[in-house]
Design an enzyme around this catalytic site. Structure first.
Site, PDB file in Angstrom:
ATOM      1  N   HIS A  69      -1.940   3.173   2.556  1.00 46.66           N
ATOM      2  CA  HIS A  69      -3.190   3.895   2.366  1.00 46.66           C
ATOM      3  C   HIS A  69      -4.085   3.663   3.585  1.00 46.66           C
ATOM      4  O   HIS A  69      -4.163   2.529   4.073  1.00 46.66           O
ATOM      5  CB  HIS A  69      -3.920   3.378   1.126  1.00 46.66           C
ATOM      6  CG  HIS A  69      -3.054   3.335  -0.091  1.00 46.66           C
ATOM      7  ND1 HIS A  69      -2.310   2.219  -0.433  1.00 46.66           N
ATOM      8  CD2 HIS A  69      -2.790   4.265  -1.029  1.00 46.66           C
ATOM      9  CE1 HIS A  69      -1.638   2.473  -1.547  1.00 46.66           C
ATOM     10  NE2 HIS A  69      -1.913   3.703  -1.922  1.00 46.66           N
ATOM     11  N   GLU A  97      -1.121  10.283  -5.870  1.00 45.74           N
ATOM     12  CA  GLU A  97      -1.497  10.254  -4.470  1.00 45.74           C
ATOM     13  C   GLU A  97      -1.459  11.628  -3.817  1.00 45.74           C
ATOM     14  O   GLU A  97      -0.617  12.453  -4.140  1.00 45.74           O
ATOM     15  CB  GLU A  97      -0.578   9.305  -3.693  1.00 45.74           C
ATOM     16  CG  GLU A  97      -0.708   7.867  -4.160  1.00 45.74           C
ATOM     17  CD  GLU A  97       0.058   6.883  -3.316  1.00 45.74           C
ATOM     18  OE1 GLU A  97      -0.356   5.707  -3.300  1.00 45.74           O
ATOM     19  OE2 GLU A  97       1.057   7.259  -2.689  1.00 45.74           O
ATOM     20  N   HIS A 119      -5.733   9.365  -5.074  1.00 42.45           N
ATOM     21  CA  HIS A 119      -6.227   8.722  -3.859  1.00 42.45           C
ATOM     22  C   HIS A 119      -5.352   9.103  -2.672  1.00 42.45           C
ATOM     23  O   HIS A 119      -4.256   9.605  -2.821  1.00 42.45           O
ATOM     24  CB  HIS A 119      -6.308   7.196  -4.032  1.00 42.45           C
ATOM     25  CG  HIS A 119      -5.015   6.551  -4.382  1.00 42.45           C
ATOM     26  ND1 HIS A 119      -4.484   6.529  -5.669  1.00 42.45           N
ATOM     27  CD2 HIS A 119      -4.120   5.882  -3.616  1.00 42.45           C
ATOM     28  CE1 HIS A 119      -3.340   5.888  -5.667  1.00 42.45           C
ATOM     29  NE2 HIS A 119      -3.089   5.485  -4.433  1.00 42.45           N
ATOM     30  N   GLU A 149       1.308   6.056  -9.862  1.00 40.85           N
ATOM     31  CA  GLU A 149       0.996   6.582  -8.529  1.00 40.85           C
ATOM     32  C   GLU A 149       0.431   7.983  -8.728  1.00 40.85           C
ATOM     33  O   GLU A 149       1.037   8.805  -9.410  1.00 40.85           O
ATOM     34  CB  GLU A 149       2.268   6.686  -7.673  1.00 40.85           C
ATOM     35  CG  GLU A 149       2.765   5.371  -7.137  1.00 40.85           C
ATOM     36  CD  GLU A 149       2.062   4.929  -5.870  1.00 40.85           C
ATOM     37  OE1 GLU A 149       0.877   5.270  -5.681  1.00 40.85           O
ATOM     38  OE2 GLU A 149       2.692   4.232  -5.083  1.00 40.85           O
ATOM     39  N   CYS A 172       4.861   3.144   4.201  1.00 41.80           N
ATOM     40  CA  CYS A 172       3.965   3.913   3.349  1.00 41.80           C
ATOM     41  C   CYS A 172       2.808   3.019   2.939  1.00 41.80           C
ATOM     42  O   CYS A 172       2.984   1.835   2.696  1.00 41.80           O
ATOM     43  CB  CYS A 172       4.685   4.464   2.131  1.00 41.80           C
ATOM     44  SG  CYS A 172       5.816   3.328   1.368  1.00 41.80           S
ATOM     45  N   GLU A 177       3.711  -3.369   9.368  1.00 42.42           N
ATOM     46  CA  GLU A 177       4.848  -3.559   8.463  1.00 42.42           C
ATOM     47  C   GLU A 177       6.170  -3.697   9.192  1.00 42.42           C
ATOM     48  O   GLU A 177       7.002  -4.522   8.822  1.00 42.42           O
ATOM     49  CB  GLU A 177       4.968  -2.379   7.479  1.00 42.42           C
ATOM     50  CG  GLU A 177       3.895  -2.337   6.437  1.00 42.42           C
ATOM     51  CD  GLU A 177       4.140  -1.258   5.400  1.00 42.42           C
ATOM     52  OE1 GLU A 177       5.296  -0.807   5.239  1.00 42.42           O
ATOM     53  OE2 GLU A 177       3.163  -0.867   4.733  1.00 42.42           O
ATOM     54  N   TRP A 205       8.221   8.139  -4.593  1.00 43.59           N
ATOM     55  CA  TRP A 205       7.710   9.045  -3.562  1.00 43.59           C
ATOM     56  C   TRP A 205       8.773   9.388  -2.536  1.00 43.59           C
ATOM     57  O   TRP A 205       8.816  10.491  -2.031  1.00 43.59           O
ATOM     58  CB  TRP A 205       6.453   8.489  -2.894  1.00 43.59           C
ATOM     59  CG  TRP A 205       6.634   7.174  -2.204  1.00 43.59           C
ATOM     60  CD1 TRP A 205       7.012   6.975  -0.896  1.00 43.59           C
ATOM     61  CD2 TRP A 205       6.470   5.883  -2.774  1.00 43.59           C
ATOM     62  NE1 TRP A 205       7.086   5.628  -0.631  1.00 43.59           N
ATOM     63  CE2 TRP A 205       6.758   4.933  -1.767  1.00 43.59           C
ATOM     64  CE3 TRP A 205       6.094   5.420  -4.046  1.00 43.59           C
ATOM     65  CZ2 TRP A 205       6.692   3.561  -1.983  1.00 43.59           C
ATOM     66  CZ3 TRP A 205       6.029   4.058  -4.256  1.00 43.59           C
ATOM     67  CH2 TRP A 205       6.325   3.149  -3.233  1.00 43.59           C
ATOM     68  N   HIS A 230      -4.228   2.310  -9.235  1.00 43.07           N
ATOM     69  CA  HIS A 230      -2.875   2.463  -9.767  1.00 43.07           C
ATOM     70  C   HIS A 230      -2.829   2.195 -11.271  1.00 43.07           C
ATOM     71  O   HIS A 230      -1.989   2.755 -11.977  1.00 43.07           O
ATOM     72  CB  HIS A 230      -1.894   1.576  -9.008  1.00 43.07           C
ATOM     73  CG  HIS A 230      -1.646   2.048  -7.610  1.00 43.07           C
ATOM     74  ND1 HIS A 230      -2.153   1.417  -6.512  1.00 43.07           N
ATOM     75  CD2 HIS A 230      -0.975   3.129  -7.145  1.00 43.07           C
ATOM     76  CE1 HIS A 230      -1.791   2.064  -5.418  1.00 43.07           C
ATOM     77  NE2 HIS A 230      -1.081   3.122  -5.777  1.00 43.07           N
ATOM     78  N   TYR A 289       1.511  14.017  -5.640  1.00 41.59           N
ATOM     79  CA  TYR A 289       2.481  13.672  -6.682  1.00 41.59           C
ATOM     80  C   TYR A 289       1.901  12.633  -7.621  1.00 41.59           C
ATOM     81  O   TYR A 289       0.959  11.919  -7.283  1.00 41.59           O
ATOM     82  CB  TYR A 289       3.790  13.162  -6.072  1.00 41.59           C
ATOM     83  CG  TYR A 289       3.726  11.731  -5.576  1.00 41.59           C
ATOM     84  CD1 TYR A 289       4.228  10.689  -6.345  1.00 41.59           C
ATOM     85  CD2 TYR A 289       3.149  11.431  -4.359  1.00 41.59           C
ATOM     86  CE1 TYR A 289       4.151   9.381  -5.906  1.00 41.59           C
ATOM     87  CE2 TYR A 289       3.077  10.135  -3.904  1.00 41.59           C
ATOM     88  CZ  TYR A 289       3.575   9.113  -4.680  1.00 41.59           C
ATOM     89  OH  TYR A 289       3.495   7.817  -4.249  1.00 41.59           O
TER      90      TYR A 289
END
Length: 171
Positions: free
Chosen positions: A67, A112, A30, A110, A65, A85, A157, A24, A100
């Site tokens: 990874h 990603e 990524h 970001e 959201c 989460e 995002w 980041h 984006y």
């Protein structure tokens, strides 16, 4: 390993690993995923990101959201993080992938390749306070109106995904 993200090409070919914060800081492309959960009333479950997160803290966003871990299938990562989460387990359907780039606070970026998933459940969230500080259910038109009035209250995002999600699920 949890601190590593999978670096990818624009075609989603894995080309290496990098610590999440470094990715980041450098704005390196990524792999990521975004999960959108709706209830039986067609309301979307939003989460408010925990205060103390290294970026976008306290902002409203989609249900989950994150990874995928190195070597983990994206779908499996989405299922895992939704459970971690939000305390929710449900079937997830892959919708689409998009790339984006967005400048964030603290000089972070970001960049990603984001895999978007959709699910439906009426399960009551049990949020992890290290990840989310609150949650709420809103209809797509309510979310769109609030984003128009309060764009800085939402993650970058999420604002990018919302028009596509609205078209895909219908208002």
């Amino acid at each position: 390993m949890n601190d590593q993200v999978v670096l990818v090409t624009e075609n989603d070919e894995a080309i290496g690993l990098m610590p999440k914060l470094e990715a980041h800081e450098k704005g390196v492309l990524h792999r990521a995923f975004s999960v959108f959960i709706f209830n039986s009333k067609n309301e979307m479950l939003l989460q408010r990101r925990a205060f103390g997160k290294y970026h976008s803290e306290g902002l409203w966003s989609n249900t989950c959201c994150s990874h995928p871990l190195p070597g983990e299938a994206v779908h499996d990562g989405a299922v895992r993080r939704l459970r971690e989460e939000m305390g929710i387990e449900t079937d997830l359907e892959f919708l689409y992938t998009f790339q984006y780039r967005a400048d964030l606070e603290n000089g972070l970026t970001e960049n990603e390749l984001d895999h978007v998933f959709f699910g439906v459940t009426d399960a009551t969230p049990a949020i992890d306070p290290a990840e989310a500080s609150d949650y709420k259910y809103l209809t797509v038109p309510e979310i769109q109106a609030d984003i128009a009035q309060n764009p800085h209250a939402y993650t970058e995002w999420f604002k990018i995904c919302m028009p596509v999600i609205a078209r895909r699920i219908g208002d």
